[in-house]
Design a protein around this motif. Structure first.
Motif, PDB file in Angstrom:
ATOM      1  N   THR A  31       0.819  -1.213   0.000  1.00 16.33           N
ATOM      2  CA  THR A  31       0.000   0.000   0.000  1.00 16.33           C
ATOM      3  C   THR A  31       0.848   1.256   0.000  1.00 16.33           C
ATOM      4  OG1 THR A  31      -0.153   0.048   2.399  1.00 16.33           O
ATOM      5  CG2 THR A  31      -1.887  -1.123   1.217  1.00 16.33           C
ATOM      6  N   SER A  32       1.936   1.263   0.774  1.00 13.41           N
ATOM      7  CA  SER A  32       2.773   2.459   0.825  1.00 13.41           C
ATOM      8  C   SER A  32       4.145   2.127   1.393  1.00 13.41           C
ATOM      9  CB  SER A  32       2.105   3.558   1.657  1.00 13.41           C
ATOM     10  OG  SER A  32       1.915   3.121   2.979  1.00 13.41           O
ATOM     11  N   THR A  33       5.067   3.067   1.195  1.00 11.78           N
ATOM     12  CA  THR A  33       6.440   2.945   1.674  1.00 11.78           C
ATOM     13  C   THR A  33       6.842   4.281   2.274  1.00 11.78           C
ATOM     14  OG1 THR A  33       6.960   1.349  -0.055  1.00 11.78           O
ATOM     15  CG2 THR A  33       8.809   2.449   0.969  1.00 11.78           C
ATOM     16  N   ALA A  34       7.639   4.246   3.334  1.00  9.25           N
ATOM     17  CA  ALA A  34       8.099   5.475   3.983  1.00  9.25           C
ATOM     18  C   ALA A  34       9.420   5.190   4.683  1.00  9.25           C
ATOM     19  CB  ALA A  34       7.056   5.957   4.993  1.00  9.25           C
ATOM     20  N   VAL A  35      10.005   6.201   5.304  1.00  3.12           N
ATOM     21  CA  VAL A  35      11.167   6.028   6.169  1.00  3.12           C
ATOM     22  C   VAL A  35      10.668   6.166   7.604  1.00  3.12           C
ATOM     23  CG1 VAL A  35      13.390   6.966   6.889  1.00  3.12           C
ATOM     24  CG2 VAL A  35      12.800   6.869   4.460  1.00  3.12           C
ATOM     25  N   ASP A  36      10.951   5.164   8.419  1.00  5.70           N
ATOM     26  CA  ASP A  36      10.499   5.137   9.808  1.00  5.70           C
ATOM     27  C   ASP A  36      11.695   5.463  10.705  1.00  5.70           C
ATOM     28  OD1 ASP A  36       9.235   4.655  12.205  1.00  5.70           O
ATOM     29  OD2 ASP A  36       8.398   2.733  11.587  1.00  5.70           O
ATOM     30  N   PRO A  37      11.705   6.634  11.363  1.00  8.41           N
ATOM     31  CA  PRO A  37      12.858   7.021  12.173  1.00  8.41           C
ATOM     32  C   PRO A  37      12.977   6.266  13.495  1.00  8.41           C
ATOM     33  CG  PRO A  37      11.160   8.680  12.331  1.00  8.41           C
ATOM     34  CD  PRO A  37      10.687   7.666  11.319  1.00  8.41           C
ATOM     35  N   ASN A  38      11.882   5.630  13.945  1.00 11.36           N
ATOM     36  CA  ASN A  38      11.895   4.953  15.236  1.00 11.36           C
ATOM     37  C   ASN A  38      10.933   3.774  15.191  1.00 11.36           C
ATOM     38  OD1 ASN A  38      12.381   4.377  17.905  1.00 11.36           O
ATOM     39  ND2 ASN A  38      10.955   5.902  18.676  1.00 11.36           N
ATOM     40  N   ILE A  39      11.426   2.576  15.389  1.00 14.22           N
ATOM     41  CA  ILE A  39      10.557   1.399  15.371  1.00 14.22           C
ATOM     42  C   ILE A  39      10.175   1.086  16.811  1.00 14.22           C
ATOM     43  CG2 ILE A  39      10.313  -0.996  14.666  1.00 14.22           C
ATOM     44  CD1 ILE A  39      12.520  -0.472  12.626  1.00 14.22           C
ATOM     45  N   ASP A  40       9.103   1.709  17.247  1.00  6.83           N
ATOM     46  CA  ASP A  40       8.587   1.527  18.603  1.00  6.83           C
ATOM     47  C   ASP A  40       7.102   1.862  18.544  1.00  6.83           C
ATOM     48  OD1 ASP A  40       8.224   1.185  21.287  1.00  6.83           O
ATOM     49  OD2 ASP A  40       9.232   3.031  21.873  1.00  6.83           O
TER      50      ASP A  40
END
Length: 103
Positions: A31-40
């Motif tokens: 569905t979508s792609t992004a940059v995740d700065p924090n996986i929490d």
């Protein structure tokens, strides 16, 4: 899989890891792609993006992590019952939990 693991880490993208969201639990229909700065995350009964159903979707993070200095690092992973969690470093599976039982 319980245990202590030693991981050598290198990060090339300081902003975070690439995150890919999929409409199904089998990593089909992106569905979508992004940059995740924090996986929490704790999505509770919500979803990370509006296009996803409230249950049975997939999320995949990819990228590189740079450790600030050489030493042992620990990754902590927690997921709901029924979640499938895998942690790979340099293509080597360090953790694989395929508990597919649903509540």
């Amino acid at each position: 899989v319980a245990g202590d693991y030693t991981v050598n880490i290198t990060v090339y993208q300081p902003r975070g890891l690439w995150v890919h969201y999929y409409y199904t639990e089998e990593f089909y229909q992106p569905t979508s792609t992004a940059v995740d700065p924090n996986i929490d995350h704790n999505w509770g009964i919500g979803t990370p993006v509006a296009e996803l159903p409230t249950d049975f979707f997939s999320v995949q993070w990819n990228g590189h992590v740079r450790a600030p200095h050489s030493e042992e690092f620990t990754f902590h992973v927690a997921a709901d019952r029924g979640a499938r969690v895998r942690l790979k470093v340099d293509g080597v599976a360090l953790l694989s939990s395929d508990d597919r039982a649903r509540p």
